[in-house]
Design a protein around this motif. Structure first.
Motif, short mmCIF file in Angstrom:
data_model
loop_
_atom_site.label_atom_id
_atom_site.label_comp_id
_atom_site.label_asym_id
_atom_site.label_seq_id
_atom_site.Cartn_x
_atom_site.Cartn_y
_atom_site.Cartn_z
N MET A 1 78.73 3.86 53.18
CA MET A 1 79.46 3.95 52.07
C MET A 1 80.02 5.95 51.58
O MET A 1 79.29 6.46 52.27
N PHE A 2 81.00 5.97 51.25
CA PHE A 2 82.01 6.70 51.59
C PHE A 2 82.26 7.98 50.50
O PHE A 2 82.66 6.69 49.56
N CYS A 3 82.28 9.26 50.45
CA CYS A 3 82.15 9.61 49.59
C CYS A 3 83.32 10.82 49.55
O CYS A 3 82.70 11.79 49.93
N SER A 4 84.17 11.20 48.43
CA SER A 4 84.57 12.44 48.73
C SER A 4 84.25 13.15 47.35
O SER A 4 85.41 12.74 46.32
N LEU A 5 84.22 14.65 47.31
CA LEU A 5 84.52 15.00 46.33
C LEU A 5 85.46 15.39 45.62
O LEU A 5 86.22 15.98 46.76
N GLU A 6 85.55 15.42 44.62
CA GLU A 6 87.23 15.54 43.60
C GLU A 6 87.25 16.80 42.61
O GLU A 6 86.41 16.74 42.09
N PRO A 7 88.11 17.64 42.85
CA PRO A 7 89.21 17.62 43.13
C PRO A 7 89.03 18.40 44.43
O PRO A 7 88.46 19.74 44.11
N GLN A 8 89.50 18.44 45.67
CA GLN A 8 89.54 18.92 46.95
C GLN A 8 90.70 19.99 46.58
O GLN A 8 89.58 21.10 47.51
N PHE B 1 72.75 14.87 44.92
CA PHE B 1 73.35 13.71 45.34
C PHE B 1 71.89 13.25 46.65
O PHE B 1 71.79 12.27 46.83
N ASP B 2 71.14 13.86 47.34
CA ASP B 2 70.45 13.40 48.17
C ASP B 2 68.84 13.45 46.67
O ASP B 2 68.61 11.77 47.54
N ASP C 1 76.10 6.14 40.67
CA ASP C 1 74.94 7.37 39.58
C ASP C 1 76.04 8.73 40.31
O ASP C 1 75.47 9.37 39.67
N LEU C 2 75.79 8.56 41.84
CA LEU C 2 76.59 9.41 42.19
C LEU C 2 77.81 10.21 41.62
O LEU C 2 78.45 11.50 41.65
N GLN C 3 79.11 9.01 41.32
CA GLN C 3 79.78 9.51 40.50
C GLN C 3 79.46 9.98 39.35
O GLN C 3 80.17 10.90 38.75
N VAL C 4 78.39 9.78 38.51
CA VAL C 4 78.18 10.08 36.70
C VAL C 4 77.61 11.52 37.21
O VAL C 4 77.62 13.16 36.72
N THR C 5 76.64 11.77 38.69
CA THR C 5 76.59 13.15 38.80
C THR C 5 77.44 13.89 38.91
O THR C 5 76.84 15.16 38.35
N ALA C 6 78.41 13.21 40.03
CA ALA C 6 79.09 14.47 39.88
C ALA C 6 79.94 14.59 39.37
O ALA C 6 80.25 16.20 38.52
N GLY C 7 79.95 14.38 38.25
CA GLY C 7 80.70 14.31 36.65
C GLY C 7 80.30 15.63 35.49
O GLY C 7 80.29 15.99 34.81
#
Length: 132
Positions: free
Chosen positions: A5-12, A34-35, A87-93
């Motif tokens: 899985m490749f993830c890019s944190l936004e807004p870059q 994330f870890d 889970d990572l998307q929810v965490t980023a938000g």
């Protein structure tokens, strides 16, 4: 086979333009969260570079384990990776950009296919995955 899985944190543009102590602290907090999620889902953190975060299935962490590499590929690796992505998307938000104060979000891509892995180099040796 391996699921990656490749993830890019936004807004870059917010993250990259604010190369400040506050933005580095934010990246540290986000990637530490994330870890923890990666561990909960039983996956393998491959690396992070800047605002990119890359995760692989447990098979990638055991390139010389003949039993792991020759056994049938567990379908739960794929479903676990998809659950981890959400889970990572929810965490980023849960975090806000230090510049715009907008919530962060995560672009995610997941691929499954043949890979090879090995430790490359002698100075700051690094475990590398290669595949399509």
């Amino acid at each position: 086979l391996c699921t990656v899985m490749f993830c890019s944190l936004e807004p870059q543009e917010d993250i990259r333009s604010a190369a400040t102590e506050a933005s580095m602290e934010l990246l540290d907090k986000v990637f530490c969260a994330f870890d923890q999620a990666v561990r909960r889902h039983g996956m393998f953190k491959y690396q992070h570079v800047g605002d990119w975060y890359i995760v692989a299935c447990p098979r990638a962490a055991k390139p010389f384990d003949e039993e792991e590499q020759t056994s049938e590929y567990p379908a739960e690796y794929i479903t676990s990776m998809i659950r981890l992505a959400r889970d990572l998307q929810v965490t980023a938000g849960k975090f806000n950009s230090p510049e715009s104060h907008r919530p962060l979000w995560l672009k995610v891509g997941v691929a499954c296919g043949p890979v090879a892995g090995a430790v490359i180099g002698t100075l700051r040796a690094f475990y590398c995955l290669y595949g399509d």
